[in-house]
Design an enzyme around this catalytic site. Structure first.
Site, PDB file in Angstrom:
ATOM      1  N   HIS A 179      14.227  -7.038  14.175  1.00  0.00           N
ATOM      2  CA  HIS A 179      15.479  -6.756  13.445  1.00  0.00           C
ATOM      3  C   HIS A 179      16.563  -6.168  14.357  1.00  0.00           C
ATOM      4  CE1 HIS A 179      13.562  -7.665   9.673  1.00  0.00           C
ATOM      5  NE2 HIS A 179      12.731  -6.632   9.730  1.00  0.00           N
ATOM      6  N   ASP A 200       2.554  -8.141   7.381  1.00  0.00           N
ATOM      7  CA  ASP A 200       3.109  -7.697   6.106  1.00  0.00           C
ATOM      8  C   ASP A 200       3.282  -8.822   5.081  1.00  0.00           C
ATOM      9  OD1 ASP A 200       5.083  -8.651   7.764  1.00  0.00           O
ATOM     10  OD2 ASP A 200       6.366  -6.879   7.666  1.00  0.00           O
ATOM     11  N   ASP A 221       6.398 -12.666  10.660  1.00  0.00           N
ATOM     12  CA  ASP A 221       6.521 -11.431   9.886  1.00  0.00           C
ATOM     13  C   ASP A 221       7.121 -11.805   8.527  1.00  0.00           C
ATOM     14  OD1 ASP A 221       6.802  -8.204  10.529  1.00  0.00           O
ATOM     15  OD2 ASP A 221       8.259  -8.896   9.046  1.00  0.00           O
ATOM     16  N   HIS A 268       9.351 -10.408   6.862  1.00  0.00           N
ATOM     17  CA  HIS A 268      10.803 -10.215   6.823  1.00  0.00           C
ATOM     18  C   HIS A 268      11.472 -11.172   7.798  1.00  0.00           C
ATOM     19  CE1 HIS A 268       8.981  -6.285   5.684  1.00  0.00           C
ATOM     20  NE2 HIS A 268       9.901  -6.351   4.731  1.00  0.00           N
TER      21      HIS A 268
HETATM   22 ZN   LIG Z   1       8.199  -7.062   8.449  1.00  0.00          ZN
END
Ligand SMILES: [Zn+2]
Length: 345
Positions: free
Chosen positions: A127, A251, A164, A166
């Site tokens: 990120h 995750d 991931d 996200h």
């Molecule tokens: Zn994540």
């Protein structure tokens, strides 16, 4: 076959009490690798810090100066850089080591001193944006590694696969216009950080080299298998990478507290095997897995243990979280068809 295992004892020295991205994640993985008895069969390496040159390939000089100044000015206290990203005393050095671990993985694999590599590091990186910290991430570890492979070794085609849960918005931003690095992300949407629409496909010389696969909550092993068959594998074959980097987050597992996907550890193990096979087929096995998220500690520990066994070619898979009642969404075909159309596969 030699696998490099790269980590550093300082990866526990970046902490905001009560935060899910905690030093316990590292300890859980280290313990698991210890118990699995795999470490002695890997080439163990201690991470070296990323230097300014490597950071500045991915981040602006202004952002690096900001991090350095904030570290200096707040040497005794924790500073919040956004709602959930912090800089504690020593955090910048730890972040340099996490990014440096990924750079070292590139070095060891491209020099032929290891066939592949596993990076166990934190804070995560996907990120971190060109000009700002975000979402628990300070430096773009994997994006920096991809750019290092191009700059230092002249690679022209690197694939970053981000699994991931996200969207890897920071990696995407850093690599969006780059024709040398192809970025593919499978992620839950809607979910933090809100980016990663299927229509985001790159820009300028990088047009067509970003592939986003946003999925609604509730998808699991079957959908990911279908995505690998219909999209990831065909795109990887089209892109012919000379090196594959994987941003791996645990995750998307059904027990993770921060998201709502339904992958099982068997699903993860299957994906890891597919990626290892793909690397064998396309780039002499040159593949690097770097840890991003994953916040259920036992899942993370077990998943990384399974991954290590898989790297070593051992069949020692286990899944204490297996749940035969796990139903997953069956509306994946519509999404897959639409994204296949966008990318012409
Ligand atoms: Zn994540």
């Amino acid at each position: 076959m030699t696998t490099a295992l790269i980590t550093h004892p300082r990866f526990v020295q970046h902490e905001l009490p009560g935060h899910p991205e905690s030093p316990e994640r590292m300890r859980a993985v280290w313990r698991s690798l210890e118990q699995a008895g795999v470490k002695d069969r890997m080439k163990r390496m201690t991470a070296l810090p990323a230097d300014d040159e490597a950071i500045l390939r991915a981040h602006s000089p202004g952002y690096l100066e900001f991090l350095q100044r904030a570290s200096r000015d707040h040497a005794q206290q924790i500073v919040m850089l956004d709602q959930d990203t912090w800089l504690a005393p020593g955090s910048l050095e730890v972040a340099r080591l996490a990014a440096g671990a990924c750079l070292q993985a590139v070095d060891v694999v491209l020099a032929g001193d290891a066939d592949n590599a596993l990076v166990v590091a934190r804070p995560p990186g996907h990120h971190a944006c060109p000009t700002a910290a975000m979402g628990f991430c300070l430096l773009g570890n994997v994006a920096m590694a991809a750019l290092h492979a191009c700059a230092a070794y002249g690679l022209e085609r690197v694939l970053v696969a981000d699994l991931d849960v996200h969207h890897g918005n920071g990696s995407q931003d850093i690599l969006y216009r780059d024709e040398r690095v192809r970025f593919l992300s499978i992620h839950q949407s809607p979910l933090y950080p809100g980016t990663g629409a299927a229509e985001e496909t790159g820009a300028g010389p990088g047009k067509g080299y970003t592939a986003n696969i946003p999925l609604r909550a509730g998808h699991g092993d079957a959908t990911y298998r279908a995505l690998f068959a219909s999209l990831l594998t065909p795109l990887a074959r089209r892109w012919q990478p000379q090196l594959i980097l994987v941003s791996l987050g645990f995750d998307a597992h059904h027990a993770d507290p921060l998201a709502n996907m339904r992958l099982t550890l068997a699903g993860y193990d299957w994906m890891v095997k597919q990626l290892l096979d793909l690397a064998q087929e396309l780039c002499d096995g040159r593949i690097i897995f770097a840890l991003e998220g994953g916040y259920q500690l036992e899942v993370l520990a077990h998943g990384m243990g399974n991954l290590a066994h898989r790297f070593l070619g051992e069949s020692a898979f286990s899944d204490p979280f297996y749940n035969s009642d796990l139903r997953t969404r069956c509306d994946s075909q519509l999404v897959i068809d639409r994204i296949c159309q966008i990318h012409g596969v």
